[in-house]
Design an enzyme around this catalytic site. Structure first.
Site, short mmCIF file in Angstrom:
data_model
loop_
_atom_site.label_atom_id
_atom_site.label_comp_id
_atom_site.label_asym_id
_atom_site.label_seq_id
_atom_site.Cartn_x
_atom_site.Cartn_y
_atom_site.Cartn_z
N ASN A 25 0.87 -1.17 0.00
CA ASN A 25 0.00 0.00 0.00
C ASN A 25 0.92 1.23 0.00
O ASN A 25 1.53 1.55 1.02
CB ASN A 25 -0.90 -0.04 1.24
CG ASN A 25 -1.86 1.13 1.33
OD1 ASN A 25 -1.54 2.23 0.88
ND2 ASN A 25 -3.00 0.92 1.93
N HIS A 137 -2.11 -6.88 11.56
CA HIS A 137 -2.98 -5.87 12.15
C HIS A 137 -4.41 -5.97 11.65
O HIS A 137 -5.33 -5.48 12.31
CB HIS A 137 -2.43 -4.46 11.92
CG HIS A 137 -2.43 -4.01 10.50
ND1 HIS A 137 -1.57 -4.51 9.55
CD2 HIS A 137 -3.18 -3.08 9.84
CE1 HIS A 137 -1.78 -3.93 8.39
NE2 HIS A 137 -2.77 -3.05 8.53
N GLU A 174 -10.01 -10.74 1.34
CA GLU A 174 -9.95 -9.32 1.68
C GLU A 174 -11.30 -8.62 1.58
O GLU A 174 -11.37 -7.39 1.58
CB GLU A 174 -8.92 -8.63 0.78
CG GLU A 174 -7.52 -9.20 0.89
CD GLU A 174 -6.76 -8.72 2.11
OE1 GLU A 174 -6.79 -7.52 2.40
OE2 GLU A 174 -6.11 -9.56 2.78
N ARG A 213 -3.17 -10.39 -2.41
CA ARG A 213 -3.81 -10.68 -1.13
C ARG A 213 -5.05 -11.57 -1.25
O ARG A 213 -5.36 -12.31 -0.31
CB ARG A 213 -4.21 -9.36 -0.44
CG ARG A 213 -3.02 -8.44 -0.23
CD ARG A 213 -3.41 -7.22 0.58
NE ARG A 213 -2.32 -6.26 0.70
CZ ARG A 213 -2.37 -5.15 1.43
NH1 ARG A 213 -3.49 -4.85 2.07
NH2 ARG A 213 -1.35 -4.33 1.49
N HIS A 249 -5.66 -3.88 -3.83
CA HIS A 249 -7.01 -4.43 -3.94
C HIS A 249 -7.61 -4.01 -5.29
O HIS A 249 -7.22 -2.97 -5.84
CB HIS A 249 -7.93 -3.92 -2.82
CG HIS A 249 -7.60 -4.44 -1.47
ND1 HIS A 249 -7.56 -3.64 -0.35
CD2 HIS A 249 -7.30 -5.70 -1.04
CE1 HIS A 249 -7.25 -4.37 0.71
NE2 HIS A 249 -7.09 -5.61 0.31
N CYS A 370 -13.06 2.55 0.24
CA CYS A 370 -12.52 1.75 1.33
C CYS A 370 -13.36 1.88 2.60
O CYS A 370 -13.44 0.95 3.40
CB CYS A 370 -11.09 2.19 1.64
SG CYS A 370 -9.86 1.61 0.47
#
Length: 446
Positions: A25, A137, A174, A213, A249, A370
């Site tokens: 990211n 996280h 995700e 991912r 993503h 998001c």
């Protein structure tokens, strides 16, 4: 019964900070160790919710998760009082304290994948929380996500809230950041579009610099769990080259809604084939399929990543025209701004662009899309949702005051070691559950 799409945005939590935890990211890594403003971040997100609600869109809110996560730190071997756990973690493993303190659950596009009742064999809305196994996280979020969804969508006559998929790399999931849905009308049968970065068993091309991912196997498992009809799914692979350019993503390179897909020309592997399959699946449903493909000559992938042009919300107004909700950064990039002007002037499906200031979220790598989880609901399903989570004037005023009362306006990396932060966070969240009427959501309340 008429169905509408609701957007449920995550409230930014009191520990919003820039720890640079998300490899791949670009924004997250670029702003690592800078000073965050949790108060501004939460208010920016709340104002986006209120503006969209004022425009007539269904808008709900999801509460933040408890952070720092003392559960994670204790599971990793830190013991003693809460203050002692934080002190030891800060001294011995500050990277683990940063992971335990992340407010990343605010990005509810990653919270779950949602299939509306029109698409499912049992006629219920299905939710699968994302396991988010690629990042520590985020991998700690799914249990609290499931608990929150099970409270807000509690009526099992209308809703099915599943556990997350097993937390293994082969089933890396995700959530809705790699999923969208096309249809003629929200309440009619549609086609669910699952995008993945790699396949564990089918192999195929993969990125070389940054990790992919989402797996094909996870997308397929979610579709099976949601009892989707075989003719209601299309799978596509992200272009691995754009993943290596920061497209972690699919919602950083494409967004869709009803009959429109807005994407970059380099978004997918075999892009013409992806369009063909979507058209073929939608045709029997009397749904057209409009593609707005942005050429690299107008907007490069680098432009898209820095401006988050495609991490926009594509919403349908009551008059049927589409609205594109973009961050302010899209107007600060001359090429993206010029493209948006031409897009609206061109007379296509997108008739309006709404610009929002979301800089605190954007600096951590998350834009308008998001921050929201899309849930299509018919009238009976809307009536079954926990009523205290719908944004209106009264709830906006209470939440705005709550943020002003409890949030810091400055949070640096070293501040995560302050034992007062967990007391402040728990005090705020305890009050929030009363405001939203969601009961005892958090571990500290039990």
């Amino acid at each position: 019964m008429q169905a509408r799409e609701a957007n449920f945005d995550g409230l930014v939590g009191p520990t919003h900070n820039y720890a640079g935890l998300s490899f791949g990211n670009v924004a997250s890594q670029t702003n690592e160790k800078t000073v965050a403003n949790p108060l501004a971040a939460a208010k920016q997100g709340l104002r986006k919710m209120k503006r969209l609600a004022d425009l007539g869109f269904l808008q709900g809110v999801l509460p933040p998760q408890e952070r720092p996560s003392l559960r994670l730190l204790r599971e990793l071997g830190f013991s003693g009082s809460d203050a002692r756990v934080i002190e030891r973690a800060a001294k011995e493993a500050p990277e683990l304290l940063a992971a335990a303190s992340s407010a990343s659950a605010m990005w509810t596009a990653n919270a779950a994948t949602v299939s509306p009742s029109a698409d499912t064999e049992d006629g219920r809305v299905h939710f699968t929380p994302a396991n988010l196994t690629s990042k520590l996280h985020r991998a700690i979020e799914h249990e609290a996500t499931r608990r929150t969804l099970a409270v807000i969508f509690a009526d099992e006559r209308h809703f099915a809230v599943h556990e997350a998929l097993p937390g293994t790399p082969a089933l890396g999931d995700e959530g809705a950041a790699n999923h969208t849905r096309f249809c003629s009308q929200y309440g009619e049968r549609g086609v669910e579009f699952f995008v993945y970065g790699r396949s564990e068993y089918r192999r195929g091309p993969e990125p070389r610099r940054y990790p992919a991912r989402q797996t094909f196997e996870a997308s397929r498992a979610v579709a099976q769990r949601h009892r989707l009809r075989e003719d209601a799914t299309v799978y596509a692979q992200q272009n691995p080259e754009v993943i290596d350019e920061g497209v972690f993503h699919n919602d950083v390179i494409a967004v869709g809604n009803r009959e429109t897909l807005f994407c970059h020309e380099r978004a997918f592997v075999d892009q013409p084939g992806v369009y063909y399959r979507l058209r073929a699946q939608l045709s029997p449903l009397d749904a057209t399929f409009n593609v707005i493909e942005v050429p690299d000559a107008r907007v490069t992938v680098s432009d898209a990543v820095s401006s988050y042009l495609f991490n926009s919300q594509l919403l349908t107004r009551a008059d049927g025209r589409d609205v594109l909700v973009v961050p302010q950064e899209c107007r600060e990039n001359p090429r993206v701004s010029d493209y948006l002007d031409d897009l609206v002037a061109g007379g296509g499906p997108i008739g309006e662009v709404l610009v929002f200031e979301l800089r605190e979220s954007m600096k951590n790598g998350g834009g308008p899309a998001c921050l929201r989880l899309r849930v299509v609901l018919d009238e009976a399903e809307r009536a079954a949702v926990k009523p205290g989570v719908w944004i209106d004037d009264a709830l906006f005023a209470r939440l705005d005051g709550w943020i002003g009362k409890h949030y810091r306006d400055r949070l640096a990396p070293d501040d995560l070691s302050d034992p007062a932060l967990i007391v402040e966070s728990r005090t705020a969240l305890d009050e929030l559950t009363q405001i939203l009427g969601v009961g005892s959501l958090y571990d500290f309340q039990r």
